[in-house]
Design an enzyme around this catalytic site. Structure first.
Site, mmCIF file in Angstrom:
data_model
loop_
_atom_site.group_PDB
_atom_site.id
_atom_site.type_symbol
_atom_site.label_atom_id
_atom_site.label_comp_id
_atom_site.label_asym_id
_atom_site.label_seq_id
_atom_site.Cartn_x
_atom_site.Cartn_y
_atom_site.Cartn_z
ATOM 1 N N THR A 117 -11.786 5.999 10.630
ATOM 2 C CA THR A 117 -11.875 5.227 11.924
ATOM 3 C C THR A 117 -11.376 6.596 12.787
ATOM 4 O O THR A 117 -11.531 6.157 13.808
ATOM 5 C CB THR A 117 -11.061 4.104 12.052
ATOM 6 O OG1 THR A 117 -9.856 4.447 11.401
ATOM 7 C CG2 THR A 117 -11.868 3.037 11.190
ATOM 8 N N ASP A 134 -3.500 4.466 -2.076
ATOM 9 C CA ASP A 134 -4.320 4.842 -1.162
ATOM 10 C C ASP A 134 -4.374 6.301 -1.057
ATOM 11 O O ASP A 134 -3.864 6.788 -0.239
ATOM 12 C CB ASP A 134 -4.031 4.272 0.235
ATOM 13 C CG ASP A 134 -4.891 4.450 1.311
ATOM 14 O OD1 ASP A 134 -5.901 5.052 1.199
ATOM 15 O OD2 ASP A 134 -4.294 4.470 2.526
ATOM 16 N N LYS A 159 0.921 -1.206 -0.013
ATOM 17 C CA LYS A 159 -0.002 -0.055 0.126
ATOM 18 C C LYS A 159 0.870 1.162 -0.067
ATOM 19 O O LYS A 159 1.910 1.491 1.029
ATOM 20 C CB LYS A 159 -0.958 0.010 1.181
ATOM 21 C CG LYS A 159 -1.800 1.237 1.228
ATOM 22 C CD LYS A 159 -2.850 1.186 2.354
ATOM 23 C CE LYS A 159 -2.456 1.674 3.741
ATOM 24 N NZ LYS A 159 -2.237 3.154 3.676
ATOM 25 N N ARG A 172 2.948 -0.951 10.792
ATOM 26 C CA ARG A 172 3.903 -1.179 11.771
ATOM 27 C C ARG A 172 4.317 -2.421 12.500
ATOM 28 O O ARG A 172 5.383 -2.852 12.681
ATOM 29 C CB ARG A 172 3.783 -0.158 13.019
ATOM 30 C CG ARG A 172 4.047 1.367 12.552
ATOM 31 C CD ARG A 172 3.337 2.425 13.446
ATOM 32 N NE ARG A 172 1.782 2.229 13.252
ATOM 33 C CZ ARG A 172 1.110 3.070 13.835
ATOM 34 N NH1 ARG A 172 1.320 4.052 14.990
ATOM 35 N NH2 ARG A 172 -0.175 2.888 13.778
ATOM 36 N N LYS A 210 -7.423 8.217 -1.400
ATOM 37 C CA LYS A 210 -8.862 8.566 -1.039
ATOM 38 C C LYS A 210 -9.134 9.804 -1.751
ATOM 39 O O LYS A 210 -9.426 10.801 -1.357
ATOM 40 C CB LYS A 210 -8.762 8.717 0.588
ATOM 41 C CG LYS A 210 -8.243 7.651 1.221
ATOM 42 C CD LYS A 210 -8.432 8.154 2.827
ATOM 43 C CE LYS A 210 -7.951 7.029 3.618
ATOM 44 N NZ LYS A 210 -6.596 6.348 3.728
ATOM 45 N N ASP A 219 -13.575 14.660 -4.734
ATOM 46 C CA ASP A 219 -13.628 15.922 -5.607
ATOM 47 C C ASP A 219 -14.962 15.780 -6.435
ATOM 48 O O ASP A 219 -15.762 14.850 -6.527
ATOM 49 C CB ASP A 219 -12.388 16.094 -6.555
ATOM 50 C CG ASP A 219 -12.133 17.514 -6.850
ATOM 51 O OD1 ASP A 219 -13.149 18.338 -7.242
ATOM 52 O OD2 ASP A 219 -10.939 17.817 -6.619
HETATM 53 O O1 C5P Z 1 1.073 0.813 11.204
HETATM 54 P P1 C5P Z 1 -0.673 0.232 11.004
HETATM 55 O O2 C5P Z 1 -0.709 -1.122 11.056
HETATM 56 O O3 C5P Z 1 -1.224 1.102 12.177
HETATM 57 O O4 C5P Z 1 -0.916 0.892 9.544
HETATM 58 C C1 C5P Z 1 -2.373 0.883 9.345
HETATM 59 C C2 C5P Z 1 -2.134 1.538 7.860
HETATM 60 O O5 C5P Z 1 -3.524 1.755 7.359
HETATM 61 C C3 C5P Z 1 -1.886 2.966 7.838
HETATM 62 O O6 C5P Z 1 -1.307 3.326 6.560
HETATM 63 C C4 C5P Z 1 -3.044 4.019 8.199
HETATM 64 O O7 C5P Z 1 -3.060 5.040 7.262
HETATM 65 C C5 C5P Z 1 -4.131 3.086 7.107
HETATM 66 N N1 C5P Z 1 -5.436 3.142 7.692
HETATM 67 C C6 C5P Z 1 -6.046 2.856 9.011
HETATM 68 N N2 C5P Z 1 -7.129 3.192 9.217
HETATM 69 C C7 C5P Z 1 -8.365 3.678 8.382
HETATM 70 C C8 C5P Z 1 -7.615 3.733 7.038
HETATM 71 C C9 C5P Z 1 -6.440 3.445 6.653
HETATM 72 O O8 C5P Z 1 -5.312 2.530 9.907
HETATM 73 N N3 C5P Z 1 -9.549 3.686 8.619
#
Ligand code: C5P
Length: 235
Positions: free
Chosen positions: A120, A60, A33, A212, A62, A65
């Site tokens: 979220t 990603d 991603k 992460r 998003k 517009d």
């Molecule tokens: O590091 P982590 O596992 O928390 O990363 C989750 C990824 O998913 C990040 O790139 C974050 O921006 C994305 N994301 C999220 N919640 C959402 C939409 C996207 O955590 N509702």
């Protein structure tokens, strides 16, 4: 739709991203991603570079517009040979339809397109007070997912805990892409509504997005393989 683990490559430079992906050379190629930070900083070239290494890409960005702008932008992104992209469902059914139109390539193929329902990070209270959207947040998520389905989109990004509800409303073939994944024995970081890869599988997520727990792991390849084992049920 084959289930898969998507690694969120939330790095700030091409160099850091490519160095990270070097670790996976010779093994299973992760679905990657690319978010706004990397795309806006490194430009479309990073998509071409990662693609040329054989990875599938979820871009990603998003989009949100007017329909004409989204249609034309999707045409540009589709030409980058990405595999998945997204828009905000709040842009309306008309905007989402325009996005799908823009994505269709001359040979009739197009990337998978999914919608963000409510971020979220938006609480129900803020949705009421600042956005003036009444009702329960989960009902808004389901309504936006239904709008996305009506517009011809393939699915939504949602919390793993919402995946079952979305499938119930939109059908089992409607794709759910779920971030907020943590191993049972790990820290939550700043994520609140989290679940494990194994639980996401039980709930019916089609793709999990993991950042992460893989990118910051001492051994990212081992962490990625653990995700695959737990989510895909592979040995
Ligand atoms: O590091 P982590 O596992 O928390 O990363 C989750 C990824 O998913 C990040 O790139 C974050 O921006 C994305 N994301 C999220 N919640 C959402 C939409 C996207 O955590 N509702």
């Amino acid at each position: 739709m084959a289930k898969d683990v998507i690694i969120a490559c939330d790095f700030s430079s091409s160099e850091a991203t490519l160095n990270f992906l070097d670790r996976f050379e010779g093994g299973r190629k992760p679905f990657v991603k690319i978010g706004m930070e990397l795309f806006y900083g490194a430009g479309p070239e990073i998509v071409r570079q990662i693609k040329s290494r054989g990875h599938r890409i979820f871009l990603d960005l998003k989009l949100h517009d007017i329909p004409n702008t989204v249609r034309k932008t999707m045409k540009v992104l589709s030409a980058l040979d990405i595999d998945m992209c997204n828009v905000h469902a709040a842009g309306t059914v008309e905007m989402m339809k325009a996005a799908v139109e823009g994505l269709v390539r001359e040979d009739g193929t197009r990337p998978v397109i999914i919608a963000v329902t409510q971020l979220t990070s938006t609480s129900e209270e803020r949705m009421h007070d600042e956005l003036l959207i009444g009702g329960a947040l989960k009902d808004v998520v389901v309504k936006y997912a239904s709008n996305a389905r009506e517009a011809g989109l393939d699915g939504v990004v949602c919390s793993p805990l919402e995946a079952g509800m979305v499938k119930e409303a939109c059908g089992s073939g409607f794709v759910t892409v779920t971030p907020g994944i943590r191993f049972a024995d790990a820290a939550a970081d700043d994520q609140v509504r989290i679940t494990t890869p194994a639980r996401a599988r039980e709930i019916g997520s089609d793709y999990i997005v993991v950042g992460r727990p893989v990118t910051a792991a001492e051994d990212p390849v081992a962490a990625y393989e653990r995700c695959c084992r737990e989510f895909l049920g592979e040995n």
